[in-house]
Write an enzyme that holds these catalytic residues in place. Structure first.
Site, short mmCIF file in Angstrom:
data_model
loop_
_atom_site.label_atom_id
_atom_site.label_comp_id
_atom_site.label_asym_id
_atom_site.label_seq_id
_atom_site.Cartn_x
_atom_site.Cartn_y
_atom_site.Cartn_z
N PRO A 14 17.46 28.58 58.97
CA PRO A 14 16.19 29.33 59.00
C PRO A 14 16.33 30.78 59.48
CG PRO A 14 16.11 27.38 60.45
CD PRO A 14 17.43 27.35 59.76
N GLN A 66 17.70 37.21 55.38
CA GLN A 66 17.97 37.53 53.98
C GLN A 66 16.73 38.10 53.31
OE1 GLN A 66 20.86 37.85 52.60
NE2 GLN A 66 21.18 36.03 51.38
N GLU A 71 18.95 36.72 46.36
CA GLU A 71 18.52 37.65 45.33
C GLU A 71 17.06 37.47 44.95
OE1 GLU A 71 22.08 38.90 42.87
OE2 GLU A 71 22.66 36.93 43.59
MO1 MOS Z 1 25.68 39.44 43.65
S1 MOS Z 1 24.72 41.04 42.75
O1 MOS Z 1 25.22 38.26 42.63
O2 MOS Z 1 27.31 39.69 43.74
#
Ligand code: MOS
Length: 722
Positions: free
Chosen positions: A616, A622, A689
């Site tokens: 967590p 992140q 991401e």
């Molecule tokens: Mo990351 S941009 O998936 O290395």
């Protein structure tokens, strides 16, 4: 069950400076290397004068050209190779782009190497070059024709053009995204040491396996004689996800000199020595009925690549999945320009693509008089509209609802420019959704329980600050009921496991299921029950051995074999009967100052569906980091191109502005935290991401709400909102 301390396991070592990064190592007798680089945009080297460089005291070697027998060509990671690009500098007379190395200097000191490198001069035959998407000489190819691979084909569902033409409400816009560089704090750097026939490389990388096998291939040696050690990476963000062209030359000069050699690229050189986020342009058309129900979407992308490689684009993979659109047509083209090969930078395609697509969705909300959150909820889907299969999990609607509630969205006056702060600033509230594909790579996990009660886990993975060590340690700690401090995690080291590329947000979903099955196996070997707290020291002692070891592997044997060869081996996001994506919703407030039009972001609310949250503290970190990245993408970061010079011009942190503390305010992060057991046994999806996807779009939508101006280009500058 014992309460587990959730904190980042390596935090203390990091803040006390004990953590040793790749090139922190200074071996006995080390020499220092530095590149001299090309000062033209493209052309041919006629001659290089190294005499002044060689005269600098302490200089041991200046190399302008390596022999084919000692250094082989590079290979491109997306073409079955190991490097970010196929082009290897210092093998010929070609200058493919500004900033390309033309000589490598090695000296006893860093000062001597740096001084000497600056004294290297070249004579060139200069050729015309093209760096921007619209520059003369840039050449556009259709991706699915140029690279006929199924996963790179354009997404086509139904007849989107006809459905768009027939839609009662239509919006269309073209959006541009600047090229950007990852600028991780840790510079690109290596220390290379030969021990007889064996070479040891210390380098911060996301892909020790590719370094091992790519370097072996370039040097013509057995990969068994190459060892890569990358225990910590000071930020990767995609820039360190493959073999870099400095490593081969460095290994050759270290062997020639019989000394360890260290190279740290100065920040300006990293703008041309490594990958970057390519420039892209997106045209989005959305057709809907008068209630805002989507009938058609078209998303056309032009994305920059280099002359020597086709760096593929998968922008429409997520934009085709955000909503239940019955007809979708993607088109991805690649524009060949005279740069090093671009590559992956956090949410490489998804962030720019979503800036365009989610801006268009915001326009559609205005065109239909719908609230932007309600419009998104009305277009939700449980089924992947591309494959026709269900999503393994999708809590996007929950992210939107919870985010709206936490943000106070109900108080929004939809009229642009209608909300004004006491100081006269225009207030803008914007929302956007995001998605990111869930992929998974093979992993080998080796677990060892020792008589002192500690458990050592060796597994595929690289710690670049995202928290993979914490996620692994906490998984073991929770399972066995031991303190996380008693779990030793070994990653990023080719001695302990194959070390597949850690990228694409697949790190946790790759390592944790392997670690979990390793734990189940370990319990059997320790002869303890399948669940519940374990007294590890006692259990090991009872076996009469010093340590109990197990090894497990995950994923198909063919994938494992590719991983063992340092090649990319991933599966997803379509898995036969289902598709897997992570989801997120971002809510943003901007304030646009009345006089200066300065744009600030006082608060962001982000709600993520990344499956079960494994760690967590690092997960929330992140998301905060990714929101900061989104602020950078929306308002700050651009690698500037000047058509007169080639390459990129603002190659320092002074001139390439990333958000600083004064740009970052309240970021409220929360998680749905529902496991996705279909995707893997640990129930975890990716986070690093998806957390960035949609942030820039939400900021752009907020800027529109504040000003009535629709941002069409990132980064948004003051002059765009005057
Ligand atoms: Mo990351 S941009 O998936 O290395």
């Amino acid at each position: 069950m014992t309460a587990i301390d959730n904190r980042r396991v390596d935090a203390r070592d990091k803040v006390t400076g004990r953590t040793a990064y790749g090139a922190d190592r200074v071996p006995e007798g080390v020499a220092y290397a530095m590149f001299a680089t090309a000062r033209i945009g493209k052309g041919r080297i006629v001659s290089i004068d190294t005499s002044a460089a060689e005269a600098v005291p302490g200089v041991r070697l200046v190399v302008t050209r390596f022999e084919p027998g000692e250094l082989g060509e590079g290979s491109f990671v997306m073409g079955g190779g190991h490097g970010f690009q196929s082009f290897q500098p210092l093998l010929g007379d070609r200058v493919a782009y500004r900033g390309q190395p033309i000589a490598l200097v090695v000296a006893d000191t860093l000062v001597a190497a740096t001084e000497a490198a600056e004294l290297v001069t070249g004579e060139y035959e200069v050729e015309p070059f093209a760096v921007g998407l619209d520059a003369d000489g840039a050449n556009t190819v259709v991706q699915e024709e140029a690279i006929p691979l199924p996963f790179l084909a354009d997404v086509k569902v139904g007849d989107a053009d006809a459905a768009f033409a027939a839609s009662p409400v239509r919006v269309e816009g073209t959006y541009e995204h600047a090229p950007q560089h990852q600028v991780p704090m840790e510079l690109i750097s290596s220390v290379v040491e030969w021990h007889g026939d064996r070479v040891i490389v210390h380098e911060g990388t996301q892909n020790a396996g590719a370094l091992r096998h790519g370097l072996a291939r370039q040097l013509g040696i057995d990969a068994a004689n190459v060892e890569i050690r990358s225990p910590y990476v000071g930020g990767g963000f995609g820039q360190k996800n493959s073999l870099q062209p400095h490593l081969g030359p460095l290994a050759v000069v270290a062997r020639r000199l019989g000394r360890p050699v260290k190279l740290v690229l100065p920040r300006p050189q990293t703008f041309h020595a490594a990958s970057f986020r390519p420039a892209s342009r997106h045209t989005v058309r959305l057709g809907a009925d008068t209630s805002g129900k989507l009938l058609a979407a078209v998303h056309e992308v032009d994305q920059q690549t280099s002359r020597h490689d086709l760096f593929p684009c998968t922008a429409t993979e997520v934009t085709s999945r955000l909503y239940g659109v019955p007809a979708f047509r993607g088109r991805q083209r690649l524009v060949q320009t005279d740069v090093q090969t671009p590559g992956y930078m956090r949410a490489p395609f998804e962030s720019p693509a979503t800036f365009a697509f989610e801006s268009a969705v915001d326009e559609l909300a205005y065109a239909t008089g719908q609230d932007p959150v309600a419009l998104r909820l009305a277009n939700d889907t449980a089924v992947d509209p591309v494959s026709g299969h269900p999503f393994s999990s999708r809590y996007l609607a929950e992210c939107l609802r919870r985010g709206a509630q936490r943000f106070g969205w109900a108080d929004r006056n939809p009229e642009p420019g209608s909300m004004v702060a006491p100081d006269g600033s225009s207030i803008g509230w914007g929302v956007a959704a995001g998605a990111y594909p869930c992929n998974v790579a093979p992993a080998v996990a080796h677990l060892s329980a020792s008589a002192d009660g500690r458990v050592t886990v060796s597994v595929d993975g690289h710690e670049m600050g995202q928290g993979i060590r914490s996620a692994i340690a906490l998984t073991v700690a929770r399972d066995l009921g031991v303190p996380a401090a008693d779990v030793v995690v070994l990653v990023g080291d080719t001695r302990v496991a194959p070390q597949h590329l850690t990228a694409g947000s697949w790190g946790t979903a790759t390592a944790l299921p392997a670690v979990q099955s390793g734990l189940a196996e370990l319990r059997k070997h320790l002869d303890v029950p399948a669940s519940g707290d374990v007294d590890v020291a006692a259990a090991v002692a009872a076996t009469g051995r010093d340590a109990v070891e197990v090894e497990v592997t995950s994923q198909a044997p063919e994938m494992l074999e590719r991983s063992r060869a340092g090649l990319v081996a991933i599966a997803g996001p379509e898995f036969g009967e289902f598709s897997s994506f992570s989801w997120i919703a971002h809510f943003v407030e901007v304030r646009v100052e009345a006089g200066t039009r300065r744009i600030r972001v006082p608060r962001v609310v982000s709600v993520a569906d990344c499956g079960r949250v494994a760690s967590p503290v690092t997960a929330a970190s992140q998301v905060r980091g990714a929101v900061v990245w989104g602020i950078g993408a929306a308002l700050r970061e651009e690698s500037e191109v000047d058509d007169r010079f080639g390459g990129f011009l603002n190659t320092t942190l002074e001139e390439y502005p990333v958000p600083v503390n004064a740009d970052v305010h309240d970021i409220d992060v929360s998680f749905i935290d529902e496991p996705d057991p279909l995707f893997n046994s640990a129930g975890v999806k990716g986070l690093g991401e998806v957390a960035m996807v949609g942030v820039a779009a939400a900021i752009a939508n907020a800027v529109h709400h504040a000003t009535g101006r629709r941002p069409r280009r990132l980064p948004i500058r003051l002059e765009h909102v005057l």
